[in-house]
Design a protein around this motif. Structure first.
Motif, short mmCIF file in Angstrom:
data_model
loop_
_atom_site.label_atom_id
_atom_site.label_comp_id
_atom_site.label_asym_id
_atom_site.label_seq_id
_atom_site.Cartn_x
_atom_site.Cartn_y
_atom_site.Cartn_z
N PHE A 24 83.54 39.94 -4.09
CA PHE A 24 84.24 40.12 -5.15
C PHE A 24 85.45 39.18 -6.14
O PHE A 24 86.44 38.53 -5.22
N PHE A 70 97.91 43.28 -16.52
CA PHE A 70 96.35 42.14 -16.13
C PHE A 70 95.69 43.84 -16.40
O PHE A 70 95.75 45.29 -16.26
N GLY A 72 90.93 44.74 -16.33
CA GLY A 72 89.77 44.52 -15.73
C GLY A 72 89.01 45.26 -16.24
O GLY A 72 89.03 46.46 -16.44
N TYR A 136 82.75 39.54 -14.19
CA TYR A 136 84.49 40.48 -14.05
C TYR A 136 85.59 39.74 -14.58
O TYR A 136 85.05 38.34 -14.73
N ARG A 138 89.36 39.72 -16.03
CA ARG A 138 90.49 39.61 -15.92
C ARG A 138 91.07 39.51 -17.13
O ARG A 138 92.25 37.91 -16.91
N TYR A 168 83.10 45.07 -5.40
CA TYR A 168 84.16 45.21 -4.82
C TYR A 168 84.56 45.50 -2.89
O TYR A 168 84.98 44.44 -2.79
N LYS A 196 99.38 48.51 -15.79
CA LYS A 196 98.47 48.21 -14.99
C LYS A 196 99.30 46.43 -14.56
O LYS A 196 99.43 45.26 -14.53
N TYR A 201 101.08 46.38 -7.87
CA TYR A 201 100.00 46.14 -6.43
C TYR A 201 100.30 45.32 -5.04
O TYR A 201 99.99 45.26 -4.74
N SER A 235 93.02 50.42 -6.19
CA SER A 235 92.43 50.25 -7.03
C SER A 235 91.05 51.28 -7.41
O SER A 235 90.12 50.64 -8.32
N GLY A 301 86.13 53.51 -10.45
CA GLY A 301 87.69 52.42 -10.99
C GLY A 301 86.60 50.85 -12.04
O GLY A 301 84.76 51.28 -11.75
N THR A 302 86.40 50.09 -12.30
CA THR A 302 85.88 49.18 -13.47
C THR A 302 85.42 48.78 -11.80
O THR A 302 84.06 47.89 -11.78
N ALA A 303 86.19 48.10 -10.71
CA ALA A 303 86.05 46.67 -9.68
C ALA A 303 85.54 48.19 -9.35
O ALA A 303 83.55 47.28 -8.43
#
Ligand code: COI
Length: 356
Positions: A24, A70, A72, A136, A138, A168, A196, A201, A235, A301-303
């Motif tokens: 990832f 950000f 994703g 992916y 970003r 991921y 986000k 994070y 995440s 989640g997206t990831a």
């Protein structure tokens, strides 16, 4: 919508030889989309340029005060070779909401979406073919003023970079172990939890490292006031299944309003599951796992897509859920969601943006 200028690379990179080993976010494509903002002028100069480093003044505000947000999202390859995006306009709308909380300008969502589509046209060959892989995407916005006063920047940079990815978690669809964090908190009411922003994070990294040392993939955050209620896993959003009844923490301002979360709640209802968004006390979740009432736990989640959670650890006590394998609810939702994303299942909700 603004006109997008394109400069192609003269030195394209080799594509990954083995798509089963993408991991990832380790490899980046040949181009990126950029767009600048200046107070009083708005967004300007949208452009696609060869991927490469930025030069940045050491006094650039993002490096000191962290105005950085950000998103994703992903581009999927269908079996017929065509490409498609999943609800990308939701990402840009969420970025504008994050921006508002962070004192940053709303995105020019129309130009951002056009830039993303153009970038996908140029990077089409970078979208991997292997089952379970995707490109992916970003999108990111940072402040760029050069000054040390703590004020909103007058200038910003928006950029989109892309990375061909596999799953991921190294576990793939095998259940992951999650550590229930009872010391640190991720977000508080009135804070930035629903955005986000990079800082959310950053605040999660220490707890994540400690959990990893103990053998867990991530931490499950509890609320920042009483540390009694389930929030999210940094995440991914969390869901618990009581048979065919799915529960998830209600959005309360400190949880990320996940686009996969929202999509899964819709799909689950369409598949005949009962869904409920409410405040979830960790003590009740714990008791219900012990009593065997909770049959599955999974993150969305997206990831992470849908990641089954097979073990939770809280204050040294370990509970396993689902007998070490993905359960029927998570599997059904995974198959339906990824079926729509990869074009195997009809998209009855109008979520897919077909590119080719
Ligand atoms: C995503 O799922 O796209 C995320 O942004 C989560 C994570 C990789 C930070």
């Amino acid at each position: 919508m603004l006109d997008i200028n394109v400069t192609l690379t003269t030195a394209p990179k080799a594509k990954p030889a083995d798509e089963t080993k993408l991991g990832f976010g380790k490899i980046f494509t040949d181009h990126m989309f950029l767009m600048n903002y200046e107070k009083g002028k708005g967004w300007f100069d949208p452009r696609i340029v060869p991927y490469g480093p930025f030069t940045m003044d050491p006094a650039c505000t993002v490096l000191h005060y962290g105005q950085a947000i950000f998103e994703g999202t992903k581009c999927y390859r269908r079996a017929d070779g065509g490409l498609q995006l999943f609800r990308p306009e939701e990402n840009f709308a969420r970025m504008s909401r994050s921006a508002e909380r962070m004192g940053m300008p709303a995105l020019d969502e129309e130009t951002a979406l056009a830039g993303l589509k153009k970038l996908m046209e140029i990077e089409a060959d970078w979208v991997p073919h292997q089952d379970g892989t995707s490109l992916y995407i970003r999108p990111t916005m940072i402040s760029t003023d050069v000054m040390l006063g703590v004020h909103a920047s007058r200038t910003y940079l928006f950029f989109i970079i892309c990375s061909p990815v596999g799953s991921y978690y190294k576990e793939g669809l095998k259940p992951v172990g999650i550590y229930v964090e009872d010391e640190y908190v991720r977000a508080v009411r009135g804070g930035t939890g629903f955005t986000k922003c990079a800082g959310n994070y950053a605040a999660s990294i220490l707890a994540g490292e400690i959990a990893e040392e103990k053998g867990y993939s991530q931490v499950l955050w509890l609320d920042g006031v009483e540390q009694k209620y389930v929030e999210e896993v940094g995440s991914m959003n969390m869901m618990f299944a009581y048979g065919r009844h799915i529960v998830t923490p209600a959005l309360n301002g400190s949880i990320l309003p996940g686009i996969t979360r929202k999509s899964i709640l819709t799909l689950a209802q369409q598949l005949g599951y009962e869904v409920e968004e409410k405040r979830l006390a960790i003590a009740d979740i714990w008791a219900d796992i012990k009593a065997g009432k909770i049959t599955e736990a999974f993150g969305t989640g997206t990831a992470a897509v849908i990641s089954p959670v097979g073990e939770l650890c809280m204050k040294g006590e370990k509970l396993s859920i689902g007998g070490g394998k993905i359960g029927p609810v998570a599997q059904n939702l995974y198959d339906t969601l990824t079926g729509i994303q990869y074009g195997r299942v009809p998209d009855e909700n109008g979520w897919i943006v077909k590119l080719s």
